[in-house]
Design an enzyme around this catalytic site. Structure first.
Site, short mmCIF file in Angstrom:
data_model
loop_
_atom_site.label_atom_id
_atom_site.label_comp_id
_atom_site.label_asym_id
_atom_site.label_seq_id
_atom_site.Cartn_x
_atom_site.Cartn_y
_atom_site.Cartn_z
N ASP A 245 0.86 -1.20 0.00
CA ASP A 245 0.00 0.00 0.00
C ASP A 245 0.89 1.23 0.00
OD1 ASP A 245 -1.46 -2.10 1.04
OD2 ASP A 245 -2.68 -0.85 2.35
N GLU B 62 -5.94 7.67 0.29
CA GLU B 62 -6.40 6.90 1.44
C GLU B 62 -5.28 6.78 2.47
OE1 GLU B 62 -8.35 3.10 0.84
OE2 GLU B 62 -7.75 2.45 2.82
N GLU B 63 -4.05 6.84 1.99
CA GLU B 63 -2.93 6.58 2.89
C GLU B 63 -2.47 7.79 3.70
OE1 GLU B 63 -2.13 3.55 3.39
OE2 GLU B 63 -3.26 2.73 1.70
#
Ligand code: AHM
Ligand code: MG
Length: 327
Positions: free
Chosen positions: A76, A99-100
């Protein structure tokens, strides 16, 4: 077969397709085309890393958590770095929502576009060699180019997207995207390092037989969702759930089906994020003739109030989403 002949027999490359269709964009200055190419390039690098995942020690949790409290996997993080770097170098993007990361990232003040991205979705499937995906939404910046980013640039409704897409790292790697003129799918040819148009003008079947929902959580579904799932069983439908949104969505788009992530006891607003998971797939679904709602309201009409906002998600074949909603 030599490389150029393979290319001819497969047809259009993604690059050529983007170039040929550039005039469809309302503000055709080439930047959006370049942005799509940057995403495709980064996805090739991520694809290479995804393919190597079983071979080198980049698997397993990194030991940190992302903003939403999920365990972050190493891939990710790597994917986030790859996409951010490609978009920063490209120069077309002024702000990146991922999102990270907790907040958006300022990339280039002269950029005309805002991008929201889930660099690698389906984190529970990364280290078990099951399909995963990248999801992205592109918005046009509202504030003046060159100035600081404003809240209005960041929190735009899904209906303002100028392009959206996903990359599916599956048994083959595909990029599917829309600029609001239908949906097209491209399959990656590994030896040539190119995406080729393999699914032109994709259409979602109006009705379908597949329902995709994590039934392990059924005890805490709202009554209406419980009833709809029972209705699927009564109508002898097929249950399919990979647990990777892109993969579940893609299968249902091709075959006809519905994907549902309802409110649950654990996630009262559902688990999925409006800005970088639901909006893009809702746009693609609608462009292919499907439908996407939060159970009541069209996803693309929801005004986001925070970057990491979650929404219940019902997406797929129109008749199925309508029926689910009627409960
Ligand atoms: P992630 O962003 O942490 O990867 O979570 C999103 C994923 C989706 O791809 C998938 O549809 C869903 O979570 C599965 O959740 P669950 O395991 O609760 O069914
Ligand atoms: Mg995700």
């Amino acid at each position: 077969m030599e490389a150029s002949r393979i290319a001819q027999s497969i047809g259009f490359t993604l690059d050529r397709f983007i170039k040929n269709n550039q005039e469809q964009f309302q503000f055709a200055s080439g930047e959006l085309s370049q942005l799509l190419r940057d995403i495709a390039l980064a996805s090739k690098v991520v694809n290479r890393e995804v393919n190597k995942a079983g071979l080198i020690d980049i698997m397993g949790p990194l030991g940190s958590q992302n903003m939403a409290g999920d365990d972050q996997q190493k891939l990710d993080v790597l994917a986030d770095i790859r996409f951010t770097r490609a978009l920063k170098k490209g120069g077309e993007v002024c702000a990146l929502i991922s999102e990270e990361s907790e907040s958006y990232e300022d990339l280039n003040n002269d950029g005309k576009y805002v991008i929201a991205i889930d660099p690698l979705d389906g984190s529970s499937n990364i280290d078990v060699n099951v399909s995963i995906g990248t999801i992205f939404s592109i918005f046009r910046r509202i504030s003046k180019v060159g100035g600081p980013i404003q809240q209005e640039d960041i929190l735009q409704k899904g209906s303002e997207q100028v392009a959206a897409g996903y990359i599916l790292y599956g048994s083959s790697t595909m990029m599917v995207y829309t600029t609001g003129h239908g949906v097209n799918g491209f399959t990656f040819e590994q030896s040539l390092g190119e995406f080729f148009l393999s699914h032109p003008d994709m259409k979602a079947p109006e009705d379908g037989k597949i329902y995709s929902i994590n039934e392990g959580q059924a005890n805490s579904f709202p009554e209406s969702v419980k009833k709809y799932v029972q209705d699927c069983k009564d109508n002898k439908m097929t249950a399919r759930y990979i647990g990777s949104l892109v993969a579940d969505f893609h299968r249902n788009l091709l075959k006809g089906g519905i994907y549902i992530y309802p409110p649950t006891a654990k996630d009262p607003n559902g688990k999925l994020r409006l800005m970088y998971e639901c909006n893009a797939l809702a746009f693609i679904s609608e462009q292919a003739g499907g439908m996407a709602t939060d159970g009541k309201k069209r996803i693309l009409d929801i005004q986001p109030t925070t970057l990491h906002q979650r929404v219940p998600f019902f997406v797929g074949s129109k008749k199925m989403v309508e029926r689910a909603q009627s409960f």
